[in-house]
Design an enzyme around this catalytic site. Structure first.
Site, PDB file in Angstrom:
ATOM      1  N   LYS A  35      17.006   8.228  23.689  1.00 40.70           N
ATOM      2  CA  LYS A  35      16.840   9.477  23.193  1.00 40.70           C
ATOM      3  C   LYS A  35      18.285   9.791  22.537  1.00 40.70           C
ATOM      4  O   LYS A  35      18.605  10.299  21.388  1.00 40.70           O
ATOM      5  CB  LYS A  35      16.691  10.302  24.235  1.00 40.70           C
ATOM      6  CG  LYS A  35      16.128  11.527  23.873  1.00 40.70           C
ATOM      7  CD  LYS A  35      15.775  12.342  25.337  1.00 40.70           C
ATOM      8  CE  LYS A  35      14.984  13.585  24.985  1.00 40.70           C
ATOM      9  NZ  LYS A  35      14.824  14.361  25.998  1.00 40.70           N
ATOM     10  N   LYS A 208      14.076  34.645  35.922  1.00 40.33           N
ATOM     11  CA  LYS A 208      13.510  33.656  35.079  1.00 40.33           C
ATOM     12  C   LYS A 208      11.808  33.544  35.775  1.00 40.33           C
ATOM     13  O   LYS A 208      11.106  33.579  34.909  1.00 40.33           O
ATOM     14  CB  LYS A 208      14.192  32.193  35.000  1.00 40.33           C
ATOM     15  CG  LYS A 208      13.327  30.992  34.503  1.00 40.33           C
ATOM     16  CD  LYS A 208      13.140  31.438  33.129  1.00 40.33           C
ATOM     17  CE  LYS A 208      12.333  30.478  32.316  1.00 40.33           C
ATOM     18  NZ  LYS A 208      12.203  30.423  30.911  1.00 40.33           N
ATOM     19  N   PHE A 253       1.219  39.985  24.783  1.00 40.73           N
ATOM     20  CA  PHE A 253       0.381  39.172  25.729  1.00 40.73           C
ATOM     21  C   PHE A 253      -0.694  39.687  26.424  1.00 40.73           C
ATOM     22  O   PHE A 253      -0.935  39.666  27.563  1.00 40.73           O
ATOM     23  CB  PHE A 253       1.536  38.753  27.030  1.00 40.73           C
ATOM     24  CG  PHE A 253       2.387  37.768  26.427  1.00 40.73           C
ATOM     25  CD1 PHE A 253       3.456  37.630  25.412  1.00 40.73           C
ATOM     26  CD2 PHE A 253       2.330  36.382  27.395  1.00 40.73           C
ATOM     27  CE1 PHE A 253       4.423  36.779  25.037  1.00 40.73           C
ATOM     28  CE2 PHE A 253       3.064  35.157  26.690  1.00 40.73           C
ATOM     29  CZ  PHE A 253       4.137  35.509  25.723  1.00 40.73           C
ATOM     30  N   CYS A 264       5.700  25.675  30.509  1.00 42.29           N
ATOM     31  CA  CYS A 264       6.353  26.553  31.302  1.00 42.29           C
ATOM     32  C   CYS A 264       5.403  27.396  32.375  1.00 42.29           C
ATOM     33  O   CYS A 264       5.850  27.339  33.338  1.00 42.29           O
ATOM     34  CB  CYS A 264       7.252  27.673  30.553  1.00 42.29           C
ATOM     35  SG  CYS A 264       8.746  26.938  29.782  1.00 42.29           S
ATOM     36  N   LYS A 267       3.769  25.447  35.229  1.00 43.57           N
ATOM     37  CA  LYS A 267       4.855  24.937  36.084  1.00 43.57           C
ATOM     38  C   LYS A 267       5.438  26.138  36.811  1.00 43.57           C
ATOM     39  O   LYS A 267       5.659  25.926  38.086  1.00 43.57           O
ATOM     40  CB  LYS A 267       5.728  24.040  35.387  1.00 43.57           C
ATOM     41  CG  LYS A 267       6.895  23.571  36.164  1.00 43.57           C
ATOM     42  CD  LYS A 267       7.765  22.425  35.167  1.00 43.57           C
ATOM     43  CE  LYS A 267       8.773  23.323  34.269  1.00 43.57           C
ATOM     44  NZ  LYS A 267       9.928  23.665  34.643  1.00 43.57           N
TER      45      LYS A 267
END
Ligand code: UDX
Length: 434
Positions: A35, A208, A253, A264, A267
């Site tokens: 990478k 978060k 939303f 995201c 998970k």
């Protein structure tokens, strides 16, 4: 300011590129040598609008470099952002082994004060573990801080989100750490005018998971409402509009569809449910958010079965693979579920996606992939819309009908107007609208 970013995935690479763009000197570290070699050739491992040009510019101007050497990264800067993956473990909890590894390795190479900033999405209280690990692996009695600075960027809009964030959350427990993070973010705060929110580390970590789970909850809520709409003849788009004008709810939303996907939401909701459970709280509300999301796919699949009667040997055109438009990412995308289910039922699949198709084809080479939308729908018994790409919305409906064997469309993203499609002679089913 010199900044090290460990991990060149979505968050790390965008963060590193944007920090260099606003004038910092950035070294990105990744233990994947392939990478790093790719990045040094200015080839991007992910697709993100504007990223390649930004990386190229800052590498050429000498503000951005890539290395696979964590020792070099530790020596380069006293501020190290940790943006490595936190993939779901076997039972859904976040796998923190990469975060732990960075903590260990940085501690081993440290010879002076460092600030380690968690940028990856981690469960609340990860910083405590990180601090314990670092203390164990330090070679001498060296001072260090851990901080939390969660990332809220969206795929496809990652660069504008990183340069113009809605807020910058920093969880710190020392003045020194706060001053360093204020210095890091100074150019971004100045250009965006956004607020830097200072709080304790646990609150920042929690912000978060709480934010992403809330957004997922909004989607599942409107999807649940869409089921009631279908049972009553109401239109979910009208209901969402009526709800969204209330500033306490807001219009975002509230798009009903086949459910959320991506790297995201699935998970993070899973990880939040797990950490809550471990802490002794059963977050049943979020378990239902997950259930509604699962059922939404099954419900749309039942519409296909009902319409086709027999799925076996039917030619189905799947329009859209990515979990949302503007990205090549199909992790946890609803399309994955439909490809597997339809293949299991013996359907013949033809797929179209402007950017996700080449990667997807490598994993599922047994299906037919078309670069042209009209070629994809040729002789199809049914068209299934999975991603609201603008190219799909722009389709010539009459030409589409002519190309198909039988004009049946299941629209998992409410791209089309039901009245227009039915007037054109389609059998048309969408979500939450009759
Ligand atoms: C999300 C968060 O928005 C971002 O703040 C966080 O940092 C990472 O996770 P992302 O995964 O890029 O970003 O996608 P997002 O645009 O939020 O969409 C997620 C999924 O929800 C997509 O599958 C999308 O199709 C779906 N969605 C979104 C809906 O079904 N309805 C909506 O109204 C909005």
């Amino acid at each position: 300011m010199k900044i090290t970013v460990v991990g060149t995935g979505y968050v790390g690479l965008v963060t590193g590129a944007c920090f260099s763009e606003v004038g910092h000197e950035v070294l990105c570290v990744d233990n994947n040598e392939q990478k790093v070699a790719m990045l040094n050739r200015l080839e991007m491992p992910i697709y993100e609008d504007g990223l390649e040009a930004m990386v190229r510019k800052n590498v050429e101007e000498g503000r951005l470099r890539f290395t696979s050497c964590i020792k070099e990264g530790t020596e380069f800067s006293e501020v190290i952002f940790v943006a490595v993956g936190t993939p779901p473990g076997r039972s859904g909890e976040a796998n923190l082994s990469y975060v732990e590894q960075v903590g260990r390795e940085v501690a081993e190479h440290m010879t002076s004060y460092h600030l380690l900033v968690e940028k990856s999405t981690v469960p609340v209280n990860t910083s405590e573990q990180l601090k314990r690990t670092m203390t164990k692996y330090l070679r001498a009695d060296i001072d260090f801080d851990v901080a939390s600075n969660p990332e809220f960027l969206r795929e496809g809009r990652a660069i504008p989100d990183a340069l113009n964030p809605s807020r910058v959350v920093v969880g710190v427990e020392s003045k020194r750490a706060l001053l360093l993070l204020q210095e890091v973010y100074k150019p971004i705060m100045e250009r965006s005018g956004c607020r830097l929110l200072e709080m304790d580390i646990a609150s920042a970590e929690l912000t978060k998971h709480a934010s992403n789970s809330f957004l997922a909850m909004k989607i599942s809520y409107i999807n649940a409402v869409s089921r009631i709409c279908e049972l009553t003849g109401a239109n979910v788009e009208k209901v969402a509009e009526g709800m969204g004008l209330d500033p306490r709810i807001g219009p975002e939303f509230l798009r009903a569809g086949v459910g959320y996907g991506g790297s995201c939401f699935p998970k993070d909701v899973d990880a939040f449910v797990h950490i809550s459970e471990r802490l002794g709280y059963s977050f049943d509300l979020l378990k239902d958010v997950q259930k509604v999301n699962r059922e939404q796919r099954e419900h749309v699949f039942s519409k296909i079965k009902k319409e086709l009667w027999v799925v076996e040997n039917k030619r189905i055109a799947i329009l859209g693979i990515a979990f949302k438009p503007g990205t090549d990412d199909y992790r946890e995308a609803p399309a994955l579920y439909f490809v597997n289910e339809l293949a299991e039922h013996g359907a013949t699949l033809r797929l179209w996606d402007p950017i996700a198709a080449p990667h997807f084809k490598k994993e599922f080479p047994q299906h037919t992939y078309c670069e042209d939308l009209m070629e994809c729908v040729q002789d199809a018994d049914l068209v299934l819309v999975m991603t609201e790409w603008p190219e799909i919305k722009a389709l010539d409906i009459q030409a589409l009908k002519k190309a198909m064997k039988s004009p049946v469309m299941i629209d998992g993203r409410n791209v089309f107007d039901p009245e227009v499609l039915r007037e054109a002679g389609f059998i048309y089913h969408s979500v939450g609208r009759l």
